[in-house]
Scaffold this active site. Structure first.
Site, PDB file in Angstrom:
ATOM      1  N   HIS A 193       1.028  -1.282  -0.012  1.00  0.00           N
ATOM      2  CA  HIS A 193      -0.048  -0.035  -0.056  1.00  0.00           C
ATOM      3  C   HIS A 193       0.715   1.414   0.079  1.00  0.00           C
ATOM      4  O   HIS A 193       2.164   1.243   0.297  1.00  0.00           O
ATOM      5  CB  HIS A 193      -1.086  -0.083   1.255  1.00  0.00           C
ATOM      6  CG  HIS A 193      -2.209  -0.800   0.995  1.00  0.00           C
ATOM      7  ND1 HIS A 193      -2.090  -2.171   1.602  1.00  0.00           N
ATOM      8  CD2 HIS A 193      -3.322  -0.603   0.477  1.00  0.00           C
ATOM      9  CE1 HIS A 193      -3.245  -2.788   1.209  1.00  0.00           C
ATOM     10  NE2 HIS A 193      -4.013  -1.740   0.673  1.00  0.00           N
ATOM     11  N   HIS A 194       0.114   2.359  -0.305  1.00  0.00           N
ATOM     12  CA  HIS A 194       0.810   3.669  -0.045  1.00  0.00           C
ATOM     13  C   HIS A 194       1.496   4.158   0.992  1.00  0.00           C
ATOM     14  O   HIS A 194       1.314   3.447   2.213  1.00  0.00           O
ATOM     15  CB  HIS A 194      -0.196   4.813  -0.577  1.00  0.00           C
ATOM     16  CG  HIS A 194      -1.241   4.779   0.268  1.00  0.00           C
ATOM     17  ND1 HIS A 194      -1.328   5.354   1.395  1.00  0.00           N
ATOM     18  CD2 HIS A 194      -2.528   4.037   0.037  1.00  0.00           C
ATOM     19  CE1 HIS A 194      -2.511   5.215   2.070  1.00  0.00           C
ATOM     20  NE2 HIS A 194      -3.346   4.461   1.069  1.00  0.00           N
TER      21      HIS A 194
ATOM     22  N   THR B 274      -7.380  -5.930   4.396  1.00  0.00           N
ATOM     23  CA  THR B 274      -7.828  -6.890   3.538  1.00  0.00           C
ATOM     24  C   THR B 274      -7.092  -8.358   3.377  1.00  0.00           C
ATOM     25  O   THR B 274      -7.334  -9.357   3.471  1.00  0.00           O
ATOM     26  CB  THR B 274      -7.568  -6.172   2.173  1.00  0.00           C
ATOM     27  OG1 THR B 274      -8.597  -5.094   2.003  1.00  0.00           O
ATOM     28  CG2 THR B 274      -7.827  -7.174   0.959  1.00  0.00           C
TER      29      THR B 274
ATOM     30  N   LYS C 105      -0.484   4.631   4.533  1.00  0.00           N
ATOM     31  CA  LYS C 105      -1.624   3.973   5.118  1.00  0.00           C
ATOM     32  C   LYS C 105      -0.949   3.660   6.426  1.00  0.00           C
ATOM     33  O   LYS C 105       0.261   3.448   6.831  1.00  0.00           O
ATOM     34  CB  LYS C 105      -1.729   2.595   4.329  1.00  0.00           C
ATOM     35  CG  LYS C 105      -2.498   1.719   4.911  1.00  0.00           C
ATOM     36  CD  LYS C 105      -2.831   0.597   4.076  1.00  0.00           C
ATOM     37  CE  LYS C 105      -3.848  -0.462   4.608  1.00  0.00           C
ATOM     38  NZ  LYS C 105      -5.285   0.183   4.954  1.00  0.00           N
TER      39      LYS C 105
END
Length: 251
Positions: free
Chosen positions: A142-143, A153, A146
């Site tokens: 993720h970026h 998820t 985060k």
């Protein structure tokens, strides 16, 4: 016409939701909630959910886990369905969601993408076919903004896998301090943070001389917003209970 309240209305996902809903004729936003109360659309924005006076059918939440108690209280008091699209809830908050669903209709999933939910189904099928001969590792990316790790998820995917594993599994988050072999009854979860990665999840099944990888890559946040809006339309008029993407997919 489904009437919606958007919490986190002036955030990144709130703006995406606004653009999607503006192009649909089956729903409309009647109010927003955000710490930034700047009004840039044709609906009022309040600083607190308790200040909202407009009648609504469903709340879509893309805000922050700390607002959960206020959302659950408002949902129950005003008989408004709730779509929880925020991530990062702890175990106590998850218990509150389950308890609140006895009085209110709540849609709760770790990921609003149809593709991710298909990935979970495929992973369960893979476990049924491969059995216990393959080690399972989950890698999520993720970026760099985060906060929570591993992602909700990734945990959802691991939980789905555990539903069909023949033996109880434990989650392994950090191996750097251990000097021992990998055990068979574990699922490794690994988090990568960098740049502007929207979200990527790989489930690796590693066996003897062969590797199977199931992957999903989100190219924009819009897929999550589309899923949340579809969930909101689905939840309009629903009875109290806890709903997730499996009901929506099978509808």
């Amino acid at each position: 016409m489904t009437k919606l309240i958007i919490t986190g209305a002036n955030g990144k996902m709130g703006k995406v939701l606004q653009s999607i809903i503006a192009n649909r004729d089956d729903c409309e936003i009647v109010a927003g909630v955000d710490i930034n109360t700047e009004q840039s659309a044709d609906f009022p924005v309040y600083s607190k959910i308790s200040d909202v006076n407009e009648d609504a059918d469903v709340i879509i939440d893309f805000s922050n886990p700390i607002l959960l108690d206020d959302l659950l209280e408002y949902s129950n008091k005003n008989k408004v369905a709730l779509v929880l699209a925020t991530t990062g809830y702890d175990e106590e908050q998850k218990s509150k969601i389950h308890e609140a669903s006895k009085q209110s209709p709540i849609f709760f999933t770790y990921n609003m993408s149809m593709g991710i939910n298909l990935l979970a189904s495929l992973a369960k099928k893979a476990v049924e076919v491969l059995g216990s001969d393959f080690d399972i590792e989950i890698v999520e990316k993720h970026h760099n903004q985060k906060i929570d790790a591993p992602s909700g998820t990734a945990l959802m995917l691991a939980d789905a896998i555990c539903e069909v594993t023949p033996n109880p599994m434990k989650y392994e988050y950090d191996r750097h301090a251990k000097r021992e072999k990998r055990t068979k009854n574990e699922i490794g979860l690994h988090a990568i943070r960098g740049g502007t990665i929207v979200g990527e999840h790989d489930i690796i099944f590693a066996g003897r001389d062969e590797i199977i990888t199931l992957s999903h890559s989100a190219r924009s946040k819009e897929i999550f917003a589309v899923g949340a809006v579809n969930a909101a339309i689905y939840m309009c008029g629903k009875a109290p209970g806890l709903y997730d993407m499996s009901e929506l997919i099978s509808e």
